[in-house]
Design a protein around this motif. Structure first.
Motif, PDB file in Angstrom:
ATOM      1  N   GLY A 261       9.797  11.642  -9.937  1.00  0.00           N
ATOM      2  CA  GLY A 261       9.565  10.462  -8.991  1.00  0.00           C
ATOM      3  C   GLY A 261      10.472   9.222  -8.991  1.00  0.00           C
ATOM      4  N   ARG A 262      10.302   8.269  -8.331  1.00  0.00           N
ATOM      5  CA  ARG A 262      10.766   6.934  -8.413  1.00  0.00           C
ATOM      6  C   ARG A 262       9.796   5.842  -8.427  1.00  0.00           C
ATOM      7  N   ILE A 263       9.901   4.911  -9.088  1.00  0.00           N
ATOM      8  CA  ILE A 263       9.082   3.678  -8.993  1.00  0.00           C
ATOM      9  C   ILE A 263       9.735   2.386  -8.649  1.00  0.00           C
ATOM     10  N   PRO A 264       9.018   1.448  -8.238  1.00  0.00           N
ATOM     11  CA  PRO A 264       9.613   0.012  -7.970  1.00  0.00           C
ATOM     12  C   PRO A 264      10.333  -0.488  -9.121  1.00  0.00           C
ATOM     13  N   ASN A 265      11.491  -0.888  -8.765  1.00  0.00           N
ATOM     14  CA  ASN A 265      12.561  -1.567  -9.932  1.00  0.00           C
ATOM     15  C   ASN A 265      12.131  -3.030 -10.188  1.00  0.00           C
ATOM     16  N   LEU A 266      11.099  -3.560 -10.919  1.00  0.00           N
ATOM     17  CA  LEU A 266      10.688  -4.826 -11.059  1.00  0.00           C
ATOM     18  C   LEU A 266      10.668  -5.604 -12.197  1.00  0.00           C
ATOM     19  N   GLY A 282       4.563  -1.162  -5.488  1.00  0.00           N
ATOM     20  CA  GLY A 282       5.774  -1.900  -4.939  1.00  0.00           C
ATOM     21  C   GLY A 282       4.920  -3.353  -4.686  1.00  0.00           C
ATOM     22  N   VAL A 283       6.231  -4.129  -4.026  1.00  0.00           N
ATOM     23  CA  VAL A 283       5.811  -5.550  -3.345  1.00  0.00           C
ATOM     24  C   VAL A 283       5.145  -5.490  -2.094  1.00  0.00           C
ATOM     25  N   TYR A 284       4.169  -6.265  -1.852  1.00  0.00           N
ATOM     26  CA  TYR A 284       3.312  -6.168  -0.717  1.00  0.00           C
ATOM     27  C   TYR A 284       3.680  -7.370   0.071  1.00  0.00           C
ATOM     28  N   VAL A 285       4.048  -6.994   1.525  1.00  0.00           N
ATOM     29  CA  VAL A 285       4.616  -8.033   2.570  1.00  0.00           C
ATOM     30  C   VAL A 285       3.705  -7.861   3.960  1.00  0.00           C
ATOM     31  N   ASN A 286       4.049  -8.926   4.706  1.00  0.00           N
ATOM     32  CA  ASN A 286       3.361  -8.856   5.958  1.00  0.00           C
ATOM     33  C   ASN A 286       4.274  -8.095   6.923  1.00  0.00           C
ATOM     34  N   THR A 291       6.382 -12.165   1.499  1.00  0.00           N
ATOM     35  CA  THR A 291       5.230 -11.615   0.551  1.00  0.00           C
ATOM     36  C   THR A 291       4.130 -12.814   0.921  1.00  0.00           C
ATOM     37  N   ASN A 292       3.233 -12.960  -0.219  1.00  0.00           N
ATOM     38  CA  ASN A 292       2.075 -13.741  -0.253  1.00  0.00           C
ATOM     39  C   ASN A 292       2.662 -15.239  -0.467  1.00  0.00           C
ATOM     40  N   ILE A 293       3.808 -15.294  -0.978  1.00  0.00           N
ATOM     41  CA  ILE A 293       4.479 -16.573  -1.238  1.00  0.00           C
ATOM     42  C   ILE A 293       5.351 -16.716  -0.220  1.00  0.00           C
ATOM     43  N   ASP A 294       5.215 -17.781   0.718  1.00  0.00           N
ATOM     44  CA  ASP A 294       5.576 -17.888   2.047  1.00  0.00           C
ATOM     45  C   ASP A 294       7.367 -17.999   2.368  1.00  0.00           C
ATOM     46  N   ASN A 295       7.823 -18.288   1.270  1.00  0.00           N
ATOM     47  CA  ASN A 295       9.395 -18.455   1.223  1.00  0.00           C
ATOM     48  C   ASN A 295      10.192 -17.033   0.532  1.00  0.00           C
ATOM     49  N   ILE A 296       9.267 -16.209   0.094  1.00  0.00           N
ATOM     50  CA  ILE A 296       9.793 -15.065  -0.668  1.00  0.00           C
ATOM     51  C   ILE A 296       9.427 -13.751   0.250  1.00  0.00           C
ATOM     52  N   TYR A 297      10.586 -13.104   0.468  1.00  0.00           N
ATOM     53  CA  TYR A 297      10.615 -11.937   1.156  1.00  0.00           C
ATOM     54  C   TYR A 297      10.852 -10.611   0.556  1.00  0.00           C
ATOM     55  N   ALA A 298      10.829  -9.283   0.851  1.00  0.00           N
ATOM     56  CA  ALA A 298      11.223  -8.465   0.295  1.00  0.00           C
ATOM     57  C   ALA A 298      11.432  -7.108   1.450  1.00  0.00           C
ATOM     58  N   ALA A 299      12.263  -6.150   0.877  1.00  0.00           N
ATOM     59  CA  ALA A 299      12.843  -5.422   2.048  1.00  0.00           C
ATOM     60  C   ALA A 299      13.473  -4.020   1.168  1.00  0.00           C
ATOM     61  N   ALA A 304       5.778  -2.110  -0.999  1.00  0.00           N
ATOM     62  CA  ALA A 304       4.478  -1.135  -0.858  1.00  0.00           C
ATOM     63  C   ALA A 304       4.033  -0.613   0.213  1.00  0.00           C
ATOM     64  N   ASN A 305       4.595   0.283   0.900  1.00  0.00           N
ATOM     65  CA  ASN A 305       3.978   0.701   2.307  1.00  0.00           C
ATOM     66  C   ASN A 305       4.044   2.405   2.190  1.00  0.00           C
ATOM     67  N   ASP A 306       3.633   2.922   3.474  1.00  0.00           N
ATOM     68  CA  ASP A 306       3.634   4.470   3.449  1.00  0.00           C
ATOM     69  C   ASP A 306       5.036   4.870   4.349  1.00  0.00           C
ATOM     70  N   LEU A 307       5.907   3.985   4.685  1.00  0.00           N
ATOM     71  CA  LEU A 307       7.049   4.475   5.251  1.00  0.00           C
ATOM     72  C   LEU A 307       7.923   5.358   4.309  1.00  0.00           C
ATOM     73  N   PRO A 308       8.727   6.401   4.966  1.00  0.00           N
ATOM     74  CA  PRO A 308       9.804   7.136   4.251  1.00  0.00           C
ATOM     75  C   PRO A 308      10.635   6.158   3.607  1.00  0.00           C
ATOM     76  N   LYS A 309      10.801   6.353   2.147  1.00  0.00           N
ATOM     77  CA  LYS A 309      11.901   5.571   1.407  1.00  0.00           C
ATOM     78  C   LYS A 309      13.127   6.116   1.423  1.00  0.00           C
ATOM     79  N   VAL A 310      13.753   5.846   2.740  1.00  0.00           N
ATOM     80  CA  VAL A 310      15.046   6.313   2.967  1.00  0.00           C
ATOM     81  C   VAL A 310      16.094   5.137   3.315  1.00  0.00           C
ATOM     82  N   THR A 311      17.384   5.622   3.208  1.00  0.00           N
ATOM     83  CA  THR A 311      18.411   4.341   3.493  1.00  0.00           C
ATOM     84  C   THR A 311      18.124   3.664   4.881  1.00  0.00           C
TER      85      THR A 311
END
Length: 444
Positions: A261-266, A282-286, A291-299, A304-311
């Motif tokens: 498997g593959r794991i978050p690269n943090l 992974g990282v949690y976002v809204n 993220t929970n820090i309002d000026n920090i985002y992730a993509a 950390a979601n259930d979507l397919p990890k695809v390009t």
């Protein structure tokens, strides 16, 4: 945006979750920085999708040639060393092209490893301080490694794709995407392959009756599968490697692929320093990828979601952030249907509602025996079928296909699923004939 920072938007990582949006964002006048510790482009172009599909191309050809052997004058075989060299020819120019794309748009590339100092500041390689109004974590995934004695004797997917000589006896630990795809490639190229499963199912995210057909086909081709292997250790012997598993059982190998498997690269990112919420998923976002820090985002795959990890999902998120940061939208992200595929031979591709969920919901699930459809008979595909899910109004809401061209058939059907086309709308589509795409539409 604020001028007291070095950049308006700073991306950490230079894969699809970054460059697809960062380049056009920079063209809007936003000051964009991109930090990358490795090759520009990240996993997919350099050691993932592009490399893998190049190595797989001869596999696809040899499979078809074997089925049409009485129509051909000779049977092709795979030259592994030449295949790996060809793969390198394809992927070597990609980082430079992506670098030019970012820089031509106006983005600045910073090479090195970033660590958060505070929510507006990162330190690159311990000696360069960079500030930004907004920061996007786009560091993707990395290979998981088994925590067992001798784990250093195993290799990861990048190592496999760079092998100049193919090992005669290859043991693969894991039966997910990587394990099953590389088992297919290595077996077709002449290796003796053993796949060791953690449980009793391969490709757990796919429709199991179809997965079982892929496993049965690979088994006929000589691939061995060991279920519930409980791998305990890797040991170096005088000539070969040894895998200890199960109840004191042993297996010898020339080379071991850890495909667990593959794991978050943090690692070393310093998320605890700024209080960004994350865990092993992974990282949690809204809904704004914030993220929970309002000026920090992730993509991208790091989420950390259930979507397919695809390009394409990372691409979609990157383009969304571009529109959000440039003021073109204030809406939350609205994901479309995200398909997925495993590039075994045959492939399994799926989109929309999965078959078990549809059956549980009592929806109409229709199966097509494609092996007896004339177009699939052209190349004598022995394994070809699809299941399509329709809602009570007759809209196509899900599809799963097993065939050598499953990815193309599912791609063709995506508009029907995403836009909920009704039968009259589908009937107005005149496609190119004869093609798999046309055939897929006329089964929808």
């Amino acid at each position: 945006m604020a001028t007291q920072y070095d950049y308006d938007v700073l991306y950490i990582g230079a894969g699809h979750a970054t460059f697809d949006g960062a380049a056009p964002l920079a063209k809007t006048g936003v000051r964009v920085g991109v930090i990358e510790s490795g090759l520009i482009g990240g996993t997919c172009p350099n050691r993932g999708c592009n490399a893998k599909i190049t190595l797989d191309e001869p596999v696809k050809l040899t499979r078809e040639a074997a089925r049409l052997n009485d129509l051909l004058s000779s049977a092709p075989t795979i030259n592994w060393t030449a295949n790996v060299a060809h793969k390198q020819e394809i992927i070597d120019p990609l980082p430079a092209g992506l670098t030019a794309r970012l820089e031509d748009g106006g983005a600045k590339i910073i090479h090195g490893h970033a660590t958060f100092k505070d929510n507006h500041t990162v330190i690159v390689d311990d000696d360069q301080t960079i500030t930004a109004e907004k920061i996007v974590i786009a560091t993707g995934l990395k290979p998981h490694r088994l925590d067992i004695p001798g784990t250093e004797l195993a290799h990861d997917s990048s190592d496999f794709m760079n092998l100049k000589q193919l090992p005669q006896n290859l043991v693969i630990i894991g039966a997910g995407y990587i394990g099953m795809e590389f088992a297919t490639i290595a077996s077709a190229a002449g290796a003796n392959v053993t796949v060791m499963l953690h449980g009793d199912q391969a490709l757990r995210d796919f429709y199991q009756p179809y997965v079982e057909q892929v496993v049965a086909d690979l088994t006929e081709r000589g691939v061995k599968f060991i279920k519930n292997a409980n791998v305990q250790a890797f040991e170096q012997q005088p000539v070969q490697l040894q895998v200890r598993y199960g109840d004191n059982q042993q297996l010898t190998a020339d080379w071991i692929l850890d495909a667990t498997g593959r794991i978050p690269n943090l690692d070393g990112l310093g998320l605890d320093q700024v209080g960004v919420k994350y865990d092993r998923h992974g990282v949690y976002v809204n809904d704004y990828l914030q993220t929970n820090i309002d000026n920090i985002y992730a993509a991208g795959d790091v989420l950390a979601n259930d979507l397919p990890k695809v390009t394409p999902a990372a691409y979609f998120e990157s383009k969304y952030l571009m529109r959000l940061f440039s003021g073109q939208t204030t809406d939350p992200i609205d994901y479309p249907v995200i398909p997925s595929v495993v590039f075994t031979s045959p492939r399994i591709a799926q989109a929309g509602m999965k078959i078990p969920d549809a059956e549980k919901a009592g929806l109409d699930v229709a199966e097509n025996d494609l092996a007896n459809y004339w177009y699939y008979q052209v190349s004598r595909e022995p394994i070809a079928a699809s299941k399509q899910v329709h809602d009570k109004d007759g809209h196509l809401v899900g599809v799963t296909e097993i065939s050598d061209q499953a990815e193309n058939a599912v791609n063709a059907l995506l508009p029907a699923i995403e836009y909920q086309l009704d039968r009259d709308q589908v009937d107005r589509l005149i496609g190119i004939f004869p093609t798999i795409g046309y055939a897929a539409w006329h089964r929808a």
